[in-house]
Write an enzyme that holds these catalytic residues in place. Structure first.
Site, PDB file in Angstrom:
ATOM      1  N   ASP A  63     -25.646  44.094  40.539  1.00  0.00           N
ATOM      2  CA  ASP A  63     -25.514  42.820  41.285  1.00  0.00           C
ATOM      3  C   ASP A  63     -25.767  41.606  39.961  1.00  0.00           C
ATOM      4  OD1 ASP A  63     -25.718  41.065  43.456  1.00  0.00           O
ATOM      5  OD2 ASP A  63     -27.830  40.920  42.785  1.00  0.00           O
ATOM      6  N   HIS A 143     -21.976  39.878  49.204  1.00  0.00           N
ATOM      7  CA  HIS A 143     -21.999  38.412  49.388  1.00  0.00           C
ATOM      8  C   HIS A 143     -20.385  38.064  49.381  1.00  0.00           C
ATOM      9  CE1 HIS A 143     -23.892  39.360  45.220  1.00  0.00           C
ATOM     10  NE2 HIS A 143     -22.636  39.081  44.998  1.00  0.00           N
ATOM     11  N   ASN A 194     -23.596  31.793  42.996  1.00  0.00           N
ATOM     12  CA  ASN A 194     -22.901  32.678  42.587  1.00  0.00           C
ATOM     13  C   ASN A 194     -22.493  34.095  43.366  1.00  0.00           C
ATOM     14  OD1 ASN A 194     -20.878  34.492  41.336  1.00  0.00           O
ATOM     15  ND2 ASN A 194     -21.799  34.953  39.587  1.00  0.00           N
ATOM     16  N   ASP A 221     -29.023  37.416  49.382  1.00  0.00           N
ATOM     17  CA  ASP A 221     -28.641  37.251  47.991  1.00  0.00           C
ATOM     18  C   ASP A 221     -29.770  36.187  47.374  1.00  0.00           C
ATOM     19  OD1 ASP A 221     -27.340  37.615  45.558  1.00  0.00           O
ATOM     20  OD2 ASP A 221     -25.942  36.188  45.880  1.00  0.00           O
TER      21      ASP A 221
END
Length: 346
Positions: A63, A143, A194, A221
């Site tokens: 991630d 995401h 991001n 996230d």
């Protein structure tokens, strides 16, 4: 997530994270293992050892960094099949996003900021869906943020491939226009994240996909940063925003109050589906006699002005400060034991 210091790429580190969560006792902490050693994208981490550890890791992700090497990604997908694991990909083609600062489009052009094109996400998702189908493994897309990504995931699911996807609360509500014009001014790094905030058309596509099940779940996230990493010029600022303590309220505003989801649908996408994807057996179950009492009590009629000073989080980088959001978490229970009462840690 695995992007800790040290990186969660060995059985020892994930067990330490798991035990610290057990000792804290507020919730069940499930470590995500790194796909590659040090998140460097060069060789596979100890996937099997992490799966066999006390933490029983079933989700693996670099991630924040994409497993951009197709051969390495294929090997990871093949490896996790042995223990019913899943590779969760941060979809970002690195060469297409070098020095990127925000979504590539009209706003980035006006502001003179290097753009992060949608195709950089979509190309990786398309490749990985094909790889997962080729080896018969499970892929989870982290995401997801563009309308094009939605269409690729929808296509993969229509093929019967074992692909799941998530969306963040902020991608369901905020757009890249805020970088240019917001209540806190232009170029405010609070909106630097991001993948980047996208366009209104992307937001609408993401909401529709979450409603129809193309996107399986919501994941925060959550990315905490110290003040000095965000209160600086845009180019130097860290990417990311916190979102755990506002997640349910943002989903209520974006999905429930717009008529796209009912509360059963919210429970499916924020509890049942995440537990199913992560193979977490005693969570995401119906509220019934004999089931583990892992419960959130939520007042959907309340409204709260976001004040990060009152957060449990040590970080303050929320894009919602001063904004009125619906709903309030009143209490949480972990296997019948209260962990939050009246909005405060018990």
């Amino acid at each position: 997530m695995a992007n800790t210091d040290p990186v969660a790429d060995t059985a020892g580190v994930v067990e330490q994270v798991w035990r610290l969560g057990q000792e804290a006792g507020h919730c069940d902490v499930r470590p995500v293992g790194a796909v590659t050693v040090g998140l460097e994208g060069e060789r596979l981490a100890e996937l099997g050892a992490m799966a066999d550890s006390a933490a029983r890791v079933r989700v693996f992700s670099d991630d924040g960094k994409c497993v951009s090497d197709a051969v390495l990604m294929r090997r990871a997908l093949e490896y996790v099949k042995a223990f019913d694991g899943v590779v969760a990909q941060h979809a970002q083609e690195p060469r297409l996003t070098k020095d990127a600062q925000m979504n590539e489009g009209a706003v980035s052009g006006r502001l003179g900021l290097t753009g992060w094109p949608a195709v950089a996400e979509e190309a990786i998702i398309a490749r990985d869906c094909l790889l997962a189908a080729h080896v018969g493994s499970r892929l989870h897309v982290c995401h997801l943020s563009t309308a094009g990504s939605v269409e690729i995931v929808r296509w993969a699911k229509s093929k019967g491939w074992d692909v799941t996807a998530e969306v963040t609360p902020h991608h369901l509500l905020l757009t890249d226009d805020l970088v240019e014009d917001s209540p806190v001014g232009s170029y405010n790094p609070i909106y630097k994240v991001n993948p980047p905030l996208r366009t209104r058309a992307d937001v609408e596509a993401l909401r529709a996909a979450l409603a129809d099940g193309t996107i399986d779940c919501v994941a925060t996230d959550h990315a905490p940063h110290p003040l000095e990493d965000k209160e600086t010029e845009w180019a130097a600022a860290a990417m990311g925003m916190i979102g755990l303590e506002t997640a349910l309220s943002v989903v209520q505003e974006a999905m429930v109050e717009t008529g796209l989801l009912d509360w059963a649908g919210v429970a499916e996408r924020m509890s049942h589906a995440p537990a199913r994807i992560g193979r977490v057996a005693d969570h995401g179950q119906p509220i019934e006699v004999g089931a583990p009492a892992n419960i959130t009590l939520y007042d959907a009629e309340a409204r709260t002005e976001v004040d990060p000073a009152g957060y449990a989080s040590k970080s303050r980088n929320t894009p919602y400060e001063g904004r009125s959001l619906p709903g309030r978490v009143v209490a949480t229970f972990l296997r019948g034991r209260p962990t939050v009462l009246d909005g405060k840690l018990a």
